[in-house]
Write an enzyme that holds these catalytic residues in place. Structure first.
Site, PDB file in Angstrom:
ATOM      1  N   ARG A  92      13.764 -24.116  -0.624  1.00 22.72           N
ATOM      2  CA  ARG A  92      12.853 -23.142  -1.101  1.00 22.72           C
ATOM      3  C   ARG A  92      11.754 -22.945   0.098  1.00 22.72           C
ATOM      4  O   ARG A  92      11.063 -21.901   0.112  1.00 22.72           O
ATOM      5  CB  ARG A  92      11.945 -23.766  -2.215  1.00 22.72           C
ATOM      6  N   ASP A  99       0.789  -1.053   1.001  1.00 26.57           N
ATOM      7  CA  ASP A  99       2.053  -0.937   0.828  1.00 26.57           C
ATOM      8  C   ASP A  99       2.742  -0.001   1.983  1.00 26.57           C
ATOM      9  O   ASP A  99       2.393   1.031   1.867  1.00 26.57           O
ATOM     10  CB  ASP A  99       2.524  -0.637  -0.623  1.00 26.57           C
ATOM     11  N   TYR A 139       2.526   2.934  -6.675  1.00 32.31           N
ATOM     12  CA  TYR A 139       3.849   3.087  -7.281  1.00 32.31           C
ATOM     13  C   TYR A 139       3.627   2.311  -8.704  1.00 32.31           C
ATOM     14  O   TYR A 139       2.627   1.347  -8.859  1.00 32.31           O
ATOM     15  CB  TYR A 139       4.494   1.586  -6.415  1.00 32.31           C
ATOM     16  N   LYS A 164      14.280  -0.938   0.376  1.00 26.94           N
ATOM     17  CA  LYS A 164      14.248   0.586   0.989  1.00 26.94           C
ATOM     18  C   LYS A 164      14.786   0.548   2.274  1.00 26.94           C
ATOM     19  O   LYS A 164      15.961   0.265   2.702  1.00 26.94           O
ATOM     20  CB  LYS A 164      13.056   1.113   0.691  1.00 26.94           C
TER      21      LYS A 164
HETATM   22  C1  PLP Z   1      10.504   0.649  -4.405  1.00 28.30           C
HETATM   23  C2  PLP Z   1       9.330   0.257  -4.171  1.00 28.30           C
HETATM   24  C3  PLP Z   1       8.473  -0.753  -4.462  1.00 28.30           C
HETATM   25  C4  PLP Z   1       8.976  -1.852  -5.224  1.00 28.30           C
HETATM   26  O1  PLP Z   1      10.231  -2.555  -4.596  1.00 28.30           O
HETATM   27  P1  PLP Z   1      11.594  -3.188  -5.429  1.00 28.30           P
HETATM   28  O2  PLP Z   1      12.204  -3.633  -4.488  1.00 28.30           O
HETATM   29  O3  PLP Z   1      12.096  -2.126  -6.060  1.00 28.30           O
HETATM   30  O4  PLP Z   1      10.785  -4.147  -6.220  1.00 28.30           O
HETATM   31  C5  PLP Z   1       7.089  -0.901  -4.060  1.00 28.30           C
HETATM   32  N1  PLP Z   1       6.630  -0.143  -3.358  1.00 28.30           N
HETATM   33  C6  PLP Z   1       7.373   1.191  -3.169  1.00 28.30           C
HETATM   34  C7  PLP Z   1       6.493   2.235  -2.251  1.00 28.30           C
HETATM   35  C8  PLP Z   1       8.440   1.457  -3.133  1.00 28.30           C
HETATM   36  O5  PLP Z   1       8.801   2.770  -2.986  1.00 28.30           O
END
Ligand code: PLP
Length: 401
Positions: free
Chosen positions: A62, A187, A115, A212
């Site tokens: 971990r 983000d 988000y 992503k």
């Molecule tokens: C998809 C997304 C998230 C969350 O990511 P996950 O891996 O689905 O938890 C957070 N911020 C943005 C801008 C996103 O497009």
């Protein structure tokens, strides 16, 4: 533009070289190019001294393995941070970052266009912990000074917003914080550190839905948190105490995806722009929301702070005055796309289409009800094929209105 990725302070090496050589050590792996998938809980120690004094690089699954360190090292260099931690999803990276910088009685300022699950985490979870959340207009800039109160401990941005694509003026927001110890979290999923460097522009923590662009192939969930020296200890502590961890297979997929990130981003960028420009010329399209287009309301900020654009953008269509008709028209458009898939997430090689349903998603800067917003992720299909698919879809929409 002053934030070209090739100018990162990580050294003389270009970002392309970082992506191909960073975070891997073939000499430690029998010459094998990619860091293998290390499955580990127990890590053996040669003697008591090593165990008690933690003086070997890996001590427990971990706490990290070469599979996790590979990606941590790479993302830390890309973001010009002090250190990084990995999680099993983007939302866990966001929640870990927020939890690291707030305590009972504090207040978080969250961009209104964030988000949706980030909002839900703040309203649902942080609220239970005695942390309040105040929302601000994504275009507030220096005006945020009026919202900063004595209990404000964190400001969270998502720039551009992943549905409505407003660019937030991070340097102005940092400036408005003055000498206060407010953690600014960004983000950075859309632009990736290749095209936007939040820590260089005044943020303390940059988070990614690695799901992503990093993974890049729609086949794994992943999150990263990178912080500066001031906030990295807090991230390390929260991450450790919550037992957050990214599995070795997902780390492997993320590392592998990141090796081609620079060339994928270039392709996404040019294809998305080509489609966006085509949509801008279409008679039915009221507005295209893409910050790299001169028509975008925040284009100047984009030009100042970003060195490139991503795969994702939106566009607006007219809405019929008769309720129900619009929904039918939307279905006529979206249900019969030949190439664009209907699905959440983005960042893969395949194109996606999604209606952005923002009615309940914003509170201080509501999205106009008469604007039908559609979001596209542009993948690697032939651009003309994608345009043909959209053209047929828009014709169906028009006929059904
Ligand atoms: C998809 C997304 C998230 C969350 O990511 P996950 O891996 O689905 O938890 C957070 N911020 C943005 C801008 C996103 O497009």
């Amino acid at each position: 533009m002053n934030k070209k990725p090739n100018n990162t302070s990580a050294g003389q090496l270009s970002v392309e070289t970082l992506l191909t050589h960073g975070g891997r050590w073939p000499e430690d792996q029998f010459g094998i190019v990619n860091t293998p998938v290390y499955r580990a809980s127990t890590v053996l120690h040669p003697n008591l001294d090593t165990l008690v004094n933690h003086n070997q690089p890996y001590t427990y699954g971990r706490r990290g393995t070469p599979s996790t360190r590979s990606v941590e090292e790479l993302i830390t260099k890309l973001e010009n941070g002090k250190g990084s931690r990995l999680t099993s999803s983007g939302i866990s990276a966001i929640s870990c970052a927020l939890m690291s910088v707030v305590k009972n009685g504090d207040e978080v300022l969250l961009v209104d266009s964030a988000y949706a699950p980030t909002r839900q985490f703040c309203d649902g979870y942080l609220a239970k912990m005695g942390v309040t959340t105040k929302y601000f207009d994504p275009r507030i800039g220096a005006g945020i000074a009026e919202l900063i109160g004595k209990n404000t401990s964190a400001i969270m941005l998502e720039s551009p917003a992943s549905h409505t694509f407003e660019i937030q003026d991070l340097p102005a927001i940092r400036k408005a914080c003055g000498d206060r110890d407010i953690a600014i979290i960004v983000d950075n999923t859309w632009a990736t550190p290749l095209y936007y460097q939040p820590l260089q522009l005044g943020a303390d923590i940059s988070v990614h839905a690695g799901t992503k662009m990093f993974v890049g192939h729609s086949d794994a969930m992943f999150g990263t948190i990178t912080a500066n020296a001031k906030f990295f200890p807090a991230i390390e502590q929260t991450h450790g105490l919550l037992g957050l961890f990214a599995g070795p297979d997902d780390c492997y997929l993320a590392a592998r995806g990141m090796r081609t990130l620079a060339i994928r981003m270039k392709e996404h960028e040019s294809r998305a722009l080509e489609v966006a420009k085509w949509l801008e010329g279409h008679e039915l399209v009221e507005r295209v929301l893409h910050p790299a287009l001169p028509s975008h309301q925040d284009h100047k900020l984009f030009q100042r702070d970003f060195s490139g654009s991503g795969s994702l953008f939106g566009f607006c269509l007219p809405v019929a005055s008769t309720p129900g008709v619009s929904t039918k028209a939307l279905a006529a458009f979206i249900d019969h796309m030949k190439l664009f898939g209907i699905g959440y997430s983005w960042g893969g090689f395949e194109s996606l289409i999604l209606p952005s349903l923002l009615d309940k998603a914003r509170t201080v800067s509501p999205w106009p009800k008469d604007k039908r917003l559609i979001r596209l992720h542009i993948g690697f299909e032939g651009v003309q094929d994608l345009i043909g698919d959209l053209e047929a879809g828009l014709n169906r929409y028009k006929s059904a209105l």
